[in-house]
Design a protein around this motif. Sequence first.
Motif, mmCIF file in Angstrom:
data_model
loop_
_atom_site.group_PDB
_atom_site.id
_atom_site.type_symbol
_atom_site.label_atom_id
_atom_site.label_comp_id
_atom_site.label_asym_id
_atom_site.label_seq_id
_atom_site.Cartn_x
_atom_site.Cartn_y
_atom_site.Cartn_z
ATOM 1 N N GLU A 162 0.805 -1.226 0.000
ATOM 2 C CA GLU A 162 0.000 0.000 0.000
ATOM 3 C C GLU A 162 0.842 1.283 0.000
ATOM 4 O O GLU A 162 0.298 2.377 -0.080
ATOM 5 C CB GLU A 162 -0.942 0.002 1.204
ATOM 6 C CG GLU A 162 -2.090 -0.989 1.049
ATOM 7 C CD GLU A 162 -2.962 -1.044 2.287
ATOM 8 O OE1 GLU A 162 -4.180 -0.933 2.142
ATOM 9 O OE2 GLU A 162 -2.413 -1.181 3.392
ATOM 10 N N TRP B 204 1.160 3.873 -4.926
ATOM 11 C CA TRP B 204 -0.162 4.408 -5.314
ATOM 12 C C TRP B 204 -0.209 4.689 -6.812
ATOM 13 O O TRP B 204 0.268 5.726 -7.266
ATOM 14 C CB TRP B 204 -0.444 5.700 -4.536
ATOM 15 C CG TRP B 204 -1.880 6.162 -4.613
ATOM 16 C CD1 TRP B 204 -2.968 5.392 -4.903
ATOM 17 C CD2 TRP B 204 -2.368 7.490 -4.386
ATOM 18 N NE1 TRP B 204 -4.120 6.176 -4.857
ATOM 19 C CE2 TRP B 204 -3.765 7.458 -4.540
ATOM 20 C CE3 TRP B 204 -1.746 8.701 -4.061
ATOM 21 C CZ2 TRP B 204 -4.566 8.604 -4.401
ATOM 22 C CZ3 TRP B 204 -2.533 9.833 -3.913
ATOM 23 C CH2 TRP B 204 -3.936 9.776 -4.077
ATOM 24 N N SER C 54 -2.156 0.613 -3.115
ATOM 25 C CA SER C 54 -3.244 1.454 -2.594
ATOM 26 C C SER C 54 -4.250 1.741 -3.699
ATOM 27 O O SER C 54 -3.866 2.061 -4.827
ATOM 28 C CB SER C 54 -2.697 2.775 -2.057
ATOM 29 O OG SER C 54 -2.311 2.626 -0.718
ATOM 30 N N TYR D 242 -9.477 6.263 -5.142
ATOM 31 C CA TYR D 242 -10.866 6.733 -5.054
ATOM 32 C C TYR D 242 -11.002 7.887 -6.025
ATOM 33 O O TYR D 242 -10.570 9.005 -5.771
ATOM 34 C CB TYR D 242 -11.189 7.162 -3.620
ATOM 35 C CG TYR D 242 -12.662 7.478 -3.415
ATOM 36 C CD1 TYR D 242 -13.632 6.495 -3.623
ATOM 37 C CD2 TYR D 242 -13.078 8.746 -3.029
ATOM 38 C CE1 TYR D 242 -14.971 6.776 -3.450
ATOM 39 C CE2 TYR D 242 -14.421 9.026 -2.848
ATOM 40 C CZ TYR D 242 -15.362 8.047 -3.059
ATOM 41 O OH TYR D 242 -16.695 8.323 -2.895
ATOM 42 N N SER E 187 -9.987 -5.089 1.559
ATOM 43 C CA SER E 187 -9.312 -4.598 2.772
ATOM 44 C C SER E 187 -8.226 -3.566 2.451
ATOM 45 O O SER E 187 -7.685 -2.924 3.343
ATOM 46 C CB SER E 187 -8.696 -5.778 3.529
ATOM 47 O OG SER E 187 -7.578 -6.268 2.812
ATOM 48 N N ARG F 224 -6.638 -0.116 1.376
ATOM 49 C CA ARG F 224 -7.152 1.258 1.504
ATOM 50 C C ARG F 224 -7.332 1.895 0.134
ATOM 51 O O ARG F 224 -6.614 1.592 -0.820
ATOM 52 C CB ARG F 224 -6.213 2.115 2.361
ATOM 53 C CG ARG F 224 -4.877 2.369 1.685
ATOM 54 C CD ARG F 224 -3.985 3.280 2.519
ATOM 55 N NE ARG F 224 -2.652 3.371 1.924
ATOM 56 C CZ ARG F 224 -1.649 4.025 2.470
ATOM 57 N NH1 ARG F 224 -1.815 4.654 3.635
ATOM 58 N NH2 ARG F 224 -0.475 4.070 1.872
ATOM 59 N N GLN F 225 -8.278 2.829 0.078
ATOM 60 C CA GLN F 225 -8.508 3.624 -1.127
ATOM 61 C C GLN F 225 -8.156 5.060 -0.794
ATOM 62 O O GLN F 225 -8.740 5.653 0.116
ATOM 63 C CB GLN F 225 -9.979 3.583 -1.490
ATOM 64 C CG GLN F 225 -10.462 2.237 -1.924
ATOM 65 C CD GLN F 225 -11.242 2.330 -3.214
ATOM 66 O OE1 GLN F 225 -11.853 3.343 -3.498
ATOM 67 N NE2 GLN F 225 -11.192 1.295 -3.999
ATOM 68 N N LEU F 226 -7.229 5.623 -1.528
ATOM 69 C CA LEU F 226 -6.831 7.011 -1.277
ATOM 70 C C LEU F 226 -7.550 7.917 -2.265
ATOM 71 O O LEU F 226 -7.749 7.563 -3.427
ATOM 72 C CB LEU F 226 -5.315 7.144 -1.416
ATOM 73 C CG LEU F 226 -4.512 6.215 -0.490
ATOM 74 C CD1 LEU F 226 -3.019 6.374 -0.740
ATOM 75 C CD2 LEU F 226 -4.848 6.490 0.977
ATOM 76 N N ASP G 188 -5.737 11.394 8.098
ATOM 77 C CA ASP G 188 -7.072 11.049 7.585
ATOM 78 C C ASP G 188 -6.982 10.667 6.121
ATOM 79 O O ASP G 188 -7.583 9.682 5.677
ATOM 80 C CB ASP G 188 -8.031 12.244 7.699
ATOM 81 C CG ASP G 188 -8.535 12.394 9.120
ATOM 82 O OD1 ASP G 188 -8.380 11.425 9.895
ATOM 83 O OD2 ASP G 188 -9.065 13.469 9.444
ATOM 84 N N ARG H 3 -5.890 7.373 5.432
ATOM 85 C CA ARG H 3 -6.808 6.382 6.015
ATOM 86 C C ARG H 3 -6.126 5.639 7.158
ATOM 87 O O ARG H 3 -6.284 4.423 7.336
ATOM 88 C CB ARG H 3 -7.293 5.361 4.970
ATOM 89 C CG ARG H 3 -7.607 5.883 3.592
ATOM 90 C CD ARG H 3 -8.774 6.795 3.439
ATOM 91 N NE ARG H 3 -10.052 6.339 3.925
ATOM 92 C CZ ARG H 3 -11.086 7.158 4.126
ATOM 93 N NH1 ARG H 3 -10.956 8.446 3.898
ATOM 94 N NH2 ARG H 3 -12.220 6.707 4.545
ATOM 95 N N GLY I 129 -3.134 4.775 7.498
ATOM 96 C CA GLY I 129 -2.033 3.877 7.128
ATOM 97 C C GLY I 129 -0.720 4.622 6.949
ATOM 98 O O GLY I 129 -0.603 5.804 7.253
ATOM 99 N N ARG J 150 -18.071 6.672 -1.221
ATOM 100 C CA ARG J 150 -17.747 6.666 0.209
ATOM 101 C C ARG J 150 -18.429 7.863 0.854
ATOM 102 O O ARG J 150 -18.095 9.004 0.537
ATOM 103 C CB ARG J 150 -16.240 6.799 0.317
ATOM 104 C CG ARG J 150 -15.701 6.698 1.712
ATOM 105 C CD ARG J 150 -14.237 6.295 1.665
ATOM 106 N NE ARG J 150 -13.352 7.381 1.312
ATOM 107 C CZ ARG J 150 -12.112 7.216 0.836
ATOM 108 N NH1 ARG J 150 -11.647 6.024 0.622
ATOM 109 N NH2 ARG J 150 -11.358 8.250 0.568
#
Length: 695
Positions: A108, A111, A137, A140, A357, A359-361, A375, A378, A380, A552
């Motif tokens: 992750e 990206w 990663s 989004y 599972s 994460r989506q950035l 934030d 996420r 991570g 989201r």
Amino acid sequence: MNAPVSITRKNSVCPHDCPSACALEVEVLDNQTIGRVYGSKAQTYTAGVICAKVARYAERNHHPDRLLYPLKRTGPKGSGQFTRVSWDEAMAEIAQRLLTIEAEHGSEAIWPYSYAGTMGLVNRDGIKRLTHVKKYSGFYSSICINLAWPGYLAGTGKMMGPDPREMALSDCVVIWGTNAVATQVNVMTHAIRARKERGAKIVAIDIYRTPTLDQADLALIVKPGTDGALAVAVMHVLFRDGLVDREYLINSTDYTNEFEQHLKSKTPEWAASITGLTVAEIEAFAHLVGEKKRTYFRLGYGFSRQRNGSVNMHAASCIASVTGAWQYEGGGAFHNNGAIYHWRKSLIEGLDAVDKSIRQLDQSQIGRVLTGDNDALRGGGPVKALFIQSTNPMSVAPEQTLVKQGFAREDLFTVVHEQFMTDTAKMADFVLPATMFTEHDDLYQGGGHQYLGLGPKLIDPPGECRSNHDVICDIAHRVGAEHEGFGMTSRAIIDWTLQKSKWGTLEELEVKGYIDAQPAFEEAHFRKGFAWPDGKFRFKPDWPNVPFGGGRPSGPIEDIPTYPDHWAVSEKVTREYPFRLATSPARNYLNSTFSETATSKMREGEPTVLIQPDDANQHQIVDQSYVALFNARGTVRLKAKHFDGIKRGVLVAESIWPNSAYADGNGINTLVGADSPAPFGGAAFHDNSVGLRAL
Ligand SMILES: Nc1nc2c(c(=O)[nH]1)N[C@H]1C(S)=C(S)[C@@H](COP(=O)(O)OP(=O)(O)OC[C@H]3O[C@@H](n4cnc5c(=O)[nH]c(N)nc54)[C@H](O)[C@@H]3O)O[C@H]1N2
Ligand SMILES: Nc1nc2c(c(=O)[nH]1)N[C@H]1C(S)=C(S)[C@@H](COP(=O)(O)OP(=O)(O)OC[C@H]3O[C@@H](n4cnc5c(=O)[nH]c(N)nc54)[C@H](O)[C@@H]3O)O[C@H]1N2
Ligand code: SF4
Ligand SMILES: [Mo]
């Protein structure tokens, strides 16, 4: 060896990020050269018309500044110092760096970051396959549609609508929050046909007098972020004056007496004070759409790029349900046809490899992600590598001050696959040269119409340019990503995708060029019901559960008003920041694309902000002088131009220019926020409060 010099015209599709996705006829002069580009006359939405910048595409395709060879950085980050390397050297080192980062920081930490520089499904979305298989990663993808689509889906439940060619059969075309003359010229073709052939009225609604408003019979200039107020006042008048379709309301919508009561206080006087329109303008608009049942609301993206944009989009779509316009040919509300193509994208995107599972950035928050915002990450670890294709975040993303800080990080490994040395490419460790649409095969779909089409390879790429597909497959092999898609040619993927999606074969599409995917009238007009269990259009949306695939929930989603309304969440004006700034698109650029071509640059001049003359005088801003625009996010210097087609207190800076076009290198997105608005995030590009001072 070159083919004989005879000019042939070949079918293609414009690959750019534009709802029109025009069907093209490209003059092919020889194996390396294109000539003029024409709009296809046979494809009935394009109907022979394309924008000037693509008609002269040879200027971009054969531009002397095109990237031709892989480059490796030799100077400090952003210095522009690179040396030419071979593909093998570049790819071997890129793969080794990615593998090391993965081993040290986890998958992750990498990206892949891409967007819609090309809208070809294979070359745009193949990077997702790499992302999914390698558990890098997730992305989004919020920058464009997240404020627009949920608003339309909130009422209808499905992203489709009446055939856009029906605009030509309307009695009234409302061009709302899109500067169609600049951003999707074909809307004008069909609307003007309706005027010529049927005496239809054209209404255009924007925040400044655009060339689209110049063509309208009724041009409404509202204050930014106030379209919800306009829409509910229109519905107030429709109920008040008996211009609603009660039977349609009862049979086809979730109409309740409570909704009608809600509209009682939303008078034209109330809306006039919010929108800056006159009561007479609001009444005239309401009567026009109330009396002309065949009204086609062509809802654009622009008015959704506000913090209350989804609510405003929904409110506008509600008018068609109050009048019952949906029932008629040439009537209803339309935003995009995304849902009609029933694509099977599992091969292109590697959907079988998705791991929920991971994460989506958030694309729009790239500045926050790269500068370590917890934030945005996420919770991570940091991003240590970016692999960028088909997008230029160093110009187009909000919160540029953070974006620049992030890209400048010495510990960030950045690969950029590009056609030109963009602001983003300048920050890379490796720059890889990309093909253009004339140089690779791909499959396209219309957003603003209903055709899918093939864009075949027409000429050989210059230098050592490679397609996104080829680069993704190569990197996949080198980093040990396994998926059948990495071993297939783009043509094989196109064929598989067409067949599995029930659109025939590649061979068939090669003959036809494009396929009209328009659903039947009954379906497109929601005559068999809207896409909800009860089949009824929703005036009262269930916002958190709007079917916006993978959306989201964000922002103050629980505060969204129950019914359409003016939702006062726009960035506040203050004594320090008294102006509302929108960053509307420039006609001769497409986002940041075409800002490299001489003709587009010449036509656009230089970065400029439009200011109402009384405002200018009050702030002692001389016409054509330089000013600073500023807010808490930063300062931008550009030229001011007096312009009377705008409300007081509103500024418009047409964009997007390279950073180097501004006095101190700060582009307009320095002033734009990346807070994540309700209901599903996005970027409120036209919702900024700023201060202004003469320089
Ligand atoms: N020439 C050109 N064409 C383009 C692009 C480009 O940059 N240049 N971009 C492409 C892309 S990626 C997209 S998504 C589409 C977008 O195309 P559009 O759907 O046209 O959306 P925008 O370009 O964001 O803005 C359209 C208009 O909305 C206005 N607007 C801003 N705020 C408000 C508001 O609160 N209310 C109202 N009523 N109007 C408002 C802006 O001033 C602008 O004139 O165009 C594509 N085509
Ligand atoms: N101020 C302001 N900012 C905005 C907007 C706005 O209205 N105002 N609009 C926003 C919107 S709606 C959007 S969609 C985004 C768009 O932002 P981007 O997706 O970054 O769009 P472009 O600026 O057109 O950049 C696309 C890049 O892809 C490259 N490219 C084209 N084809 C290919 C290809 O086949 N392969 C590779 N590797 N590269 C290719 C082009 O050279 C170009 O540099 O910008 C957003 N930013
Ligand atoms: S109008 Fe849009 S889709 Fe059509 S040629 Fe121009 S950029 Fe391409
Ligand atoms: Mo966009």
